[in-house]
Design a protein around this motif. Structure first.
Motif, PDB file in Angstrom:
ATOM      1  N   ALA A 126       0.832  -1.204   0.000  1.00 46.79           N
ATOM      2  CA  ALA A 126       0.000   0.000   0.000  1.00 46.79           C
ATOM      3  C   ALA A 126       0.863   1.249   0.000  1.00 46.79           C
ATOM      4  CB  ALA A 126      -0.918   0.001   1.221  1.00 46.79           C
ATOM      5  N   ARG A 127       1.920   1.246   0.812  1.00 38.24           N
ATOM      6  CA  ARG A 127       2.808   2.403   0.867  1.00 38.24           C
ATOM      7  C   ARG A 127       3.493   2.641  -0.481  1.00 38.24           C
ATOM      8  NH1 ARG A 127       7.629   1.439   4.629  1.00 38.24           N
ATOM      9  NH2 ARG A 127       6.540   2.396   6.381  1.00 38.24           N
ATOM     10  N   GLU A 128       3.922   1.580  -1.123  1.00 39.95           N
ATOM     11  CA  GLU A 128       4.617   1.716  -2.417  1.00 39.95           C
ATOM     12  C   GLU A 128       3.722   2.368  -3.460  1.00 39.95           C
ATOM     13  OE1 GLU A 128       6.652  -1.090  -5.898  1.00 39.95           O
ATOM     14  OE2 GLU A 128       6.153  -1.956  -3.941  1.00 39.95           O
ATOM     15  N   PHE A 129       2.485   1.903  -3.553  1.00 37.46           N
ATOM     16  CA  PHE A 129       1.575   2.478  -4.551  1.00 37.46           C
ATOM     17  C   PHE A 129       1.171   3.905  -4.176  1.00 37.46           C
ATOM     18  CE2 PHE A 129       1.025  -2.002  -5.685  1.00 37.46           C
ATOM     19  CZ  PHE A 129       1.118  -1.913  -7.069  1.00 37.46           C
ATOM     20  N   ALA A 130       1.010   4.177  -2.892  1.00 38.47           N
ATOM     21  CA  ALA A 130       0.662   5.534  -2.469  1.00 38.47           C
ATOM     22  C   ALA A 130       1.778   6.512  -2.818  1.00 38.47           C
ATOM     23  CB  ALA A 130       0.378   5.567  -0.975  1.00 38.47           C
ATOM     24  N   ASN A 131       3.017   6.102  -2.615  1.00 40.75           N
ATOM     25  CA  ASN A 131       4.151   6.975  -2.942  1.00 40.75           C
ATOM     26  C   ASN A 131       4.283   7.185  -4.442  1.00 40.75           C
ATOM     27  OD1 ASN A 131       5.198   7.683  -0.376  1.00 40.75           O
ATOM     28  ND2 ASN A 131       6.143   5.676  -0.161  1.00 40.75           N
ATOM     29  N   ASN A 132       3.859   6.208  -5.230  1.00 41.38           N
ATOM     30  CA  ASN A 132       3.944   6.330  -6.690  1.00 41.38           C
ATOM     31  C   ASN A 132       2.825   7.190  -7.270  1.00 41.38           C
ATOM     32  OD1 ASN A 132       6.235   4.751  -6.901  1.00 41.38           O
ATOM     33  ND2 ASN A 132       5.097   2.846  -7.216  1.00 41.38           N
ATOM     34  N   PHE A 133       1.795   7.428  -6.478  1.00 42.36           N
ATOM     35  CA  PHE A 133       0.658   8.232  -6.937  1.00 42.36           C
ATOM     36  C   PHE A 133       1.073   9.688  -7.072  1.00 42.36           C
ATOM     37  CE2 PHE A 133      -3.300  10.559  -5.434  1.00 42.36           C
ATOM     38  CZ  PHE A 133      -3.876  10.592  -6.693  1.00 42.36           C
ATOM     39  N   ASP A 134       0.905  10.235  -8.269  1.00 42.16           N
ATOM     40  CA  ASP A 134       1.285  11.623  -8.554  1.00 42.16           C
ATOM     41  C   ASP A 134       0.068  12.509  -8.344  1.00 42.16           C
ATOM     42  OD1 ASP A 134       2.521  13.914  -9.379  1.00 42.16           O
ATOM     43  OD2 ASP A 134       2.476  13.436 -11.520  1.00 42.16           O
ATOM     44  N   SER A 135       0.006  13.175  -7.206  1.00 38.31           N
ATOM     45  CA  SER A 135      -1.171  13.975  -6.846  1.00 38.31           C
ATOM     46  C   SER A 135      -0.965  15.438  -7.217  1.00 38.31           C
ATOM     47  CB  SER A 135      -1.452  13.855  -5.342  1.00 38.31           C
ATOM     48  OG  SER A 135      -0.326  14.286  -4.606  1.00 38.31           O
ATOM     49  N   GLU A 136      -2.000  16.028  -7.783  1.00 37.58           N
ATOM     50  CA  GLU A 136      -1.983  17.447  -8.136  1.00 37.58           C
ATOM     51  C   GLU A 136      -3.296  18.084  -7.715  1.00 37.58           C
ATOM     52  OE1 GLU A 136      -1.170  17.844 -12.277  1.00 37.58           O
ATOM     53  OE2 GLU A 136       0.865  17.062 -12.144  1.00 37.58           O
ATOM     54  N   GLY A 137      -3.314  19.412  -7.685  1.00 39.26           N
ATOM     55  CA  GLY A 137      -4.523  20.132  -7.311  1.00 39.26           C
ATOM     56  C   GLY A 137      -4.600  20.324  -5.810  1.00 39.26           C
ATOM     57  N   THR A 138      -5.824  20.382  -5.275  1.00 42.57           N
ATOM     58  CA  THR A 138      -6.001  20.602  -3.839  1.00 42.57           C
ATOM     59  C   THR A 138      -6.520  19.351  -3.139  1.00 42.57           C
ATOM     60  OG1 THR A 138      -8.207  21.485  -4.298  1.00 42.57           O
ATOM     61  CG2 THR A 138      -6.402  23.069  -4.085  1.00 42.57           C
ATOM     62  N   LEU A 139      -7.402  18.602  -3.770  1.00 42.03           N
ATOM     63  CA  LEU A 139      -8.005  17.442  -3.121  1.00 42.03           C
ATOM     64  C   LEU A 139      -7.073  16.235  -3.109  1.00 42.03           C
ATOM     65  CD1 LEU A 139     -10.442  16.134  -1.780  1.00 42.03           C
ATOM     66  CD2 LEU A 139     -11.321  15.586  -4.062  1.00 42.03           C
ATOM     67  N   LEU A 140      -6.474  15.911  -4.257  1.00 43.46           N
ATOM     68  CA  LEU A 140      -5.664  14.699  -4.363  1.00 43.46           C
ATOM     69  C   LEU A 140      -4.431  14.703  -3.455  1.00 43.46           C
ATOM     70  CD1 LEU A 140      -5.878  13.859  -8.186  1.00 43.46           C
ATOM     71  CD2 LEU A 140      -7.237  12.951  -6.286  1.00 43.46           C
ATOM     72  N   PRO A 141      -3.697  15.823  -3.315  1.00 41.52           N
ATOM     73  CA  PRO A 141      -2.568  15.810  -2.376  1.00 41.52           C
ATOM     74  C   PRO A 141      -3.006  15.505  -0.942  1.00 41.52           C
ATOM     75  CG  PRO A 141      -2.370  17.667  -3.868  1.00 41.52           C
ATOM     76  CD  PRO A 141      -3.731  17.082  -4.095  1.00 41.52           C
ATOM     77  N   ALA A 142      -4.159  16.017  -0.533  1.00 40.97           N
ATOM     78  CA  ALA A 142      -4.660  15.733   0.812  1.00 40.97           C
ATOM     79  C   ALA A 142      -5.006  14.255   0.951  1.00 40.97           C
ATOM     80  CB  ALA A 142      -5.888  16.589   1.102  1.00 40.97           C
ATOM     81  N   MET A 143      -5.613  13.691  -0.086  1.00 37.18           N
ATOM     82  CA  MET A 143      -5.970  12.268  -0.051  1.00 37.18           C
ATOM     83  C   MET A 143      -4.729  11.388   0.010  1.00 37.18           C
ATOM     84  SD  MET A 143      -9.061  12.379  -2.851  1.00 37.18           S
ATOM     85  CE  MET A 143      -9.174  10.593  -2.980  1.00 37.18           C
ATOM     86  N   LYS A 144      -3.698  11.764  -0.734  1.00 30.20           N
ATOM     87  CA  LYS A 144      -2.455  10.990  -0.719  1.00 30.20           C
ATOM     88  C   LYS A 144      -1.833  11.009   0.674  1.00 30.20           C
ATOM     89  CE  LYS A 144       2.172  10.685  -2.743  1.00 30.20           C
ATOM     90  NZ  LYS A 144       3.043  11.069  -3.879  1.00 30.20           N
ATOM     91  N   GLN A 145      -1.732  12.194   1.272  1.00 28.78           N
ATOM     92  CA  GLN A 145      -1.151  12.291   2.603  1.00 28.78           C
ATOM     93  C   GLN A 145      -2.004  11.552   3.630  1.00 28.78           C
ATOM     94  OE1 GLN A 145       1.854  13.535   3.339  1.00 28.78           O
ATOM     95  NE2 GLN A 145       2.105  13.893   1.146  1.00 28.78           N
ATOM     96  N   GLY A 146      -3.299  11.585   3.440  1.00 31.86           N
ATOM     97  CA  GLY A 146      -4.195  10.900   4.368  1.00 31.86           C
ATOM     98  C   GLY A 146      -4.021   9.388   4.343  1.00 31.86           C
ATOM     99  N   VAL A 147      -3.947   8.815   3.138  1.00 35.44           N
ATOM    100  CA  VAL A 147      -3.786   7.360   3.063  1.00 35.44           C
ATOM    101  C   VAL A 147      -2.408   6.943   3.553  1.00 35.44           C
ATOM    102  CG1 VAL A 147      -2.925   7.181   0.681  1.00 35.44           C
ATOM    103  CG2 VAL A 147      -4.290   5.330   1.634  1.00 35.44           C
ATOM    104  N   LEU A 148      -1.405   7.774   3.334  1.00 36.97           N
ATOM    105  CA  LEU A 148      -0.080   7.482   3.886  1.00 36.97           C
ATOM    106  C   LEU A 148      -0.115   7.516   5.414  1.00 36.97           C
ATOM    107  CD1 LEU A 148       2.236   9.411   1.397  1.00 36.97           C
ATOM    108  CD2 LEU A 148       2.303   6.950   1.871  1.00 36.97           C
ATOM    109  N   GLY A 149      -0.906   8.429   5.971  1.00 33.06           N
ATOM    110  CA  GLY A 149      -1.080   8.462   7.423  1.00 33.06           C
ATOM    111  C   GLY A 149      -1.717   7.182   7.940  1.00 33.06           C
ATOM    112  N   ASP A 150      -2.736   6.691   7.219  1.00 30.48           N
ATOM    113  CA  ASP A 150      -3.396   5.439   7.617  1.00 30.48           C
ATOM    114  C   ASP A 150      -2.411   4.268   7.560  1.00 30.48           C
ATOM    115  OD1 ASP A 150      -5.758   6.832   7.915  1.00 30.48           O
ATOM    116  OD2 ASP A 150      -6.551   6.252   5.954  1.00 30.48           O
ATOM    117  N   ILE A 151      -1.606   4.235   6.507  1.00 26.21           N
ATOM    118  CA  ILE A 151      -0.647   3.139   6.332  1.00 26.21           C
ATOM    119  C   ILE A 151       0.389   3.145   7.451  1.00 26.21           C
ATOM    120  CG2 ILE A 151       1.194   2.265   4.836  1.00 26.21           C
ATOM    121  CD1 ILE A 151      -0.499   3.429   2.459  1.00 26.21           C
ATOM    122  N   GLU A 152       0.949   4.314   7.722  1.00 23.19           N
ATOM    123  CA  GLU A 152       1.983   4.398   8.762  1.00 23.19           C
ATOM    124  C   GLU A 152       1.397   4.084  10.139  1.00 23.19           C
ATOM    125  OE1 GLU A 152       4.991   4.455   8.108  1.00 23.19           O
ATOM    126  OE2 GLU A 152       5.017   5.184   6.043  1.00 23.19           O
TER     127      GLU A 152
END
Length: 251
Positions: free
Chosen positions: A147-173
């Motif tokens: 899960a962490r590997e795919f989350a880090n590979n996700f290229d987030s842009e804009g305002t919503l997607l960067p927050a979602m990426k950081q959020g799922v990384l928080g859940d994983i950690e």
């Protein structure tokens, strides 16, 4: 009183004399010699003649690159994006039904799951979004490193997607027991949410609860109070009062 029309007047200090008096010789003005226009023109023509092939080939190369880019965008990227989006929709249907393993592999006979979409259409927007869905799917399946590997590979842009990426990384950690990393990701998710009260409130609630779990009462209170004061429109703002009451009783 109307102003005088100065059109056609010679600027002050300009020497008089018509076209009949012009020569190819430099014009002297004081101690400076002005550039001979005719000489500059001849030098330019000479430069072009000596570099004709390089200039022509350079222009043709630029035109070819523009044509290739247009062809790629029109006949390669656009159809690939359309095909990837069609596969992604089928995988999303399985994902929304909590069929995470099926969504990753084969949501329907002959259809691509998130993993195949990433492999086959990695350069498309759908292929990139499949990285996020794969991360969340593996998170729900308990495969946190994947899960962490795919989350880090996700290229987030804009305002919503960067927050979602950081959020799922928080859940994983958090699941991996890396609480400091989780807190950092949740905090970043809040900041990346900016004025979006839905995501900001959601991650502030997670941040506050994790601080509470770690026994960091003051920081937990700060998170819940911010949720209530700054993001009062959040569906979780009312719940913040409960946590504030509990934490204030602990102080």
């Amino acid at each position: 009183m109307a102003k005088k029309n100065n059109i056609g007047r010679r600027p002050t200090g300009t020497p008089r004399g018509g076209r009949r008096n012009q020569t190819a010789d430099p014009v002297l003005e004081g101690d400076d010699t002005l550039v001979d226009v005719v000489e500059v023109r001849d030098q330019g023509l000479d430069f072009f003649e000596r570099n004709r092939n390089a200039i022509v080939y350079g222009a043709l190369a630029i035109a070819a690159l523009v044509a290739i880019f247009f062809i790629y965008q029109t006949f390669v990227k656009a159809p690939a994006e359309q095909e990837a989006q069609a596969y992604l929709q089928k995988a999303q249907t399985a994902f929304e039904q909590d069929s995470f393993a099926i969504a990753l592999e084969e949501p329907a006979p002959g259809a691509y799951g998130f993993l195949d979409i990433i492999d086959e259409f990695g350069g498309t927007e759908a292929g990139n979004l499949a990285q996020y869905y794969a991360a969340v799917s593996y998170l729900n399946l308990g495969r946190y490193e994947a899960a962490r590997e795919f989350a880090n590979n996700f290229d987030s842009e804009g305002t919503l997607l960067p927050a979602m990426k950081q959020g799922v990384l928080g859940d994983i950690e958090s699941e991996l027991g890396n609480m400091e990393a989780a807190l950092s990701h949740y905090s970043e998710a809040v900041e990346r949410s900016d004025k979006n009260y839905v995501t900001a409130g959601y991650y502030l609630n997670k941040l506050g609860q994790l601080y509470q779990h770690e026994g960091r009462t003051d920081e937990a209170l700060t998170a819940f109070r911010r949720l209530k004061q700054d993001y009062g429109q959040s569906p979780l703002a009312a719940e913040a009062n409960k946590f504030i009451g509990i934490l204030e009783g602990v102080e």
